[in-house]
Design an enzyme around this catalytic site. Sequence first.
Site, PDB file in Angstrom:
ATOM      1  N   GLN A  93      -7.237  -3.623  21.205  1.00 15.38           N
ATOM      2  CA  GLN A  93      -7.733  -3.637  19.797  1.00 15.38           C
ATOM      3  C   GLN A  93      -8.500  -2.401  19.324  1.00 15.38           C
ATOM      4  OE1 GLN A  93     -10.029  -7.208  19.030  1.00 15.38           O
ATOM      5  NE2 GLN A  93     -10.163  -6.604  16.587  1.00 15.38           N
ATOM      6  N   HIS A  99      -6.718  -8.829  12.876  1.00 13.90           N
ATOM      7  CA  HIS A  99      -5.460  -8.599  12.149  1.00 13.90           C
ATOM      8  C   HIS A  99      -4.127  -8.847  13.011  1.00 13.90           C
ATOM      9  CE1 HIS A  99      -6.835  -5.025  14.422  1.00 13.90           C
ATOM     10  NE2 HIS A  99      -5.596  -4.720  14.713  1.00 13.90           N
ATOM     11  N   HIS A 101      -0.235  -8.171  13.528  1.00 12.86           N
ATOM     12  CA  HIS A 101       0.658  -7.104  13.415  1.00 12.86           C
ATOM     13  C   HIS A 101       1.928  -7.978  13.321  1.00 12.86           C
ATOM     14  CE1 HIS A 101      -1.395  -3.473  15.107  1.00 12.86           C
ATOM     15  NE2 HIS A 101      -2.007  -4.386  15.909  1.00 12.86           N
TER      16      HIS A 101
HETATM   17  P1  5GP Z   1      -5.096  -2.505  16.800  1.00 14.07           P
HETATM   18  O1  5GP Z   1      -4.879  -1.529  17.748  1.00 14.07           O
HETATM   19  O2  5GP Z   1      -6.541  -2.588  16.569  1.00 14.07           O
HETATM   20  O3  5GP Z   1      -4.359  -3.740  17.086  1.00 14.07           O
HETATM   21  O4  5GP Z   1      -4.491  -2.098  15.305  1.00 14.07           O
HETATM   22  C1  5GP Z   1      -5.085  -1.274  14.558  1.00 14.07           C
HETATM   23  C2  5GP Z   1      -3.914  -0.862  13.591  1.00 14.07           C
HETATM   24  O5  5GP Z   1      -4.642  -0.413  12.553  1.00 14.07           O
HETATM   25  C3  5GP Z   1      -3.314   0.418  14.206  1.00 14.07           C
HETATM   26  O6  5GP Z   1      -1.767   0.054  14.075  1.00 14.07           O
HETATM   27  C4  5GP Z   1      -3.475   1.564  13.029  1.00 14.07           C
HETATM   28  O7  5GP Z   1      -2.308   2.578  12.928  1.00 14.07           O
HETATM   29  C5  5GP Z   1      -4.110   0.753  11.919  1.00 14.07           C
HETATM   30  N1  5GP Z   1      -4.833   1.459  11.100  1.00 14.07           N
HETATM   31  C6  5GP Z   1      -5.860   2.181  11.623  1.00 14.07           C
HETATM   32  N2  5GP Z   1      -6.559   2.523  10.315  1.00 14.07           N
HETATM   33  C7  5GP Z   1      -5.809   2.299   9.187  1.00 14.07           C
HETATM   34  C8  5GP Z   1      -6.103   2.500   8.042  1.00 14.07           C
HETATM   35  O8  5GP Z   1      -6.850   3.123   7.637  1.00 14.07           O
HETATM   36  N3  5GP Z   1      -5.036   1.983   7.028  1.00 14.07           N
HETATM   37  C9  5GP Z   1      -4.164   1.379   7.528  1.00 14.07           C
HETATM   38  N4  5GP Z   1      -3.079   1.324   6.734  1.00 14.07           N
HETATM   39  N5  5GP Z   1      -3.857   1.224   9.085  1.00 14.07           N
HETATM   40  C10 5GP Z   1      -4.741   1.557   9.461  1.00 14.07           C
END
Ligand code: 5GP
Length: 113
Positions: A93, A99, A101
């Site tokens: 994360q 969130h 996906h």
């Molecule tokens: P995690 O790695 O926390 O599961 O996923 C975070 C996700 O948020 C990543 O896939 C990254 O590309 C996306 N993300 C990060 N910053 C932003 C943003 O400012 N806008 C959008 N639309 N996606 C973001």
Amino acid sequence: MDCIFCGIADGSIPATTVFSDDQVVAFRDIHPVAKTHILIVPRRHMTSIADATSPADELLLGHLLFVAKDLAASAGLDHGYRLVINTGAEGGQTVGHLHLHLIGGRSMHWPPG
Ligand code: 5GP
Ligand code: ZN
């Protein structure tokens, strides 16, 4: 609090929103890993799924999944898709606002990296 996804949820940070209601917002991931890559987030800040405690949280988590499967159907992902909730550092994360996906449009592999 400085939270990107709270900013997207309240409209102060731009995003390509594909769905929203009173509880959740869904928008396109800025770095998509497949043809369809949508993030579904609760409007209310919750750092991760580990912070879910109340019956209301339980309903909210169910709602996130329902929105995800409806968006998958709308995107025409009839051959399948993947739903992922990365949790904490070892879970990969990177944004500290819960969130989900929704990833689809190509074949997935298992186990994940
Ligand atoms: P995690 O790695 O926390 O599961 O996923 C975070 C996700 O948020 C990543 O896939 C990254 O590309 C996306 N993300 C990060 N910053 C932003 C943003 O400012 N806008 C959008 N639309 N996606 C973001
Ligand atoms: Zn937040």
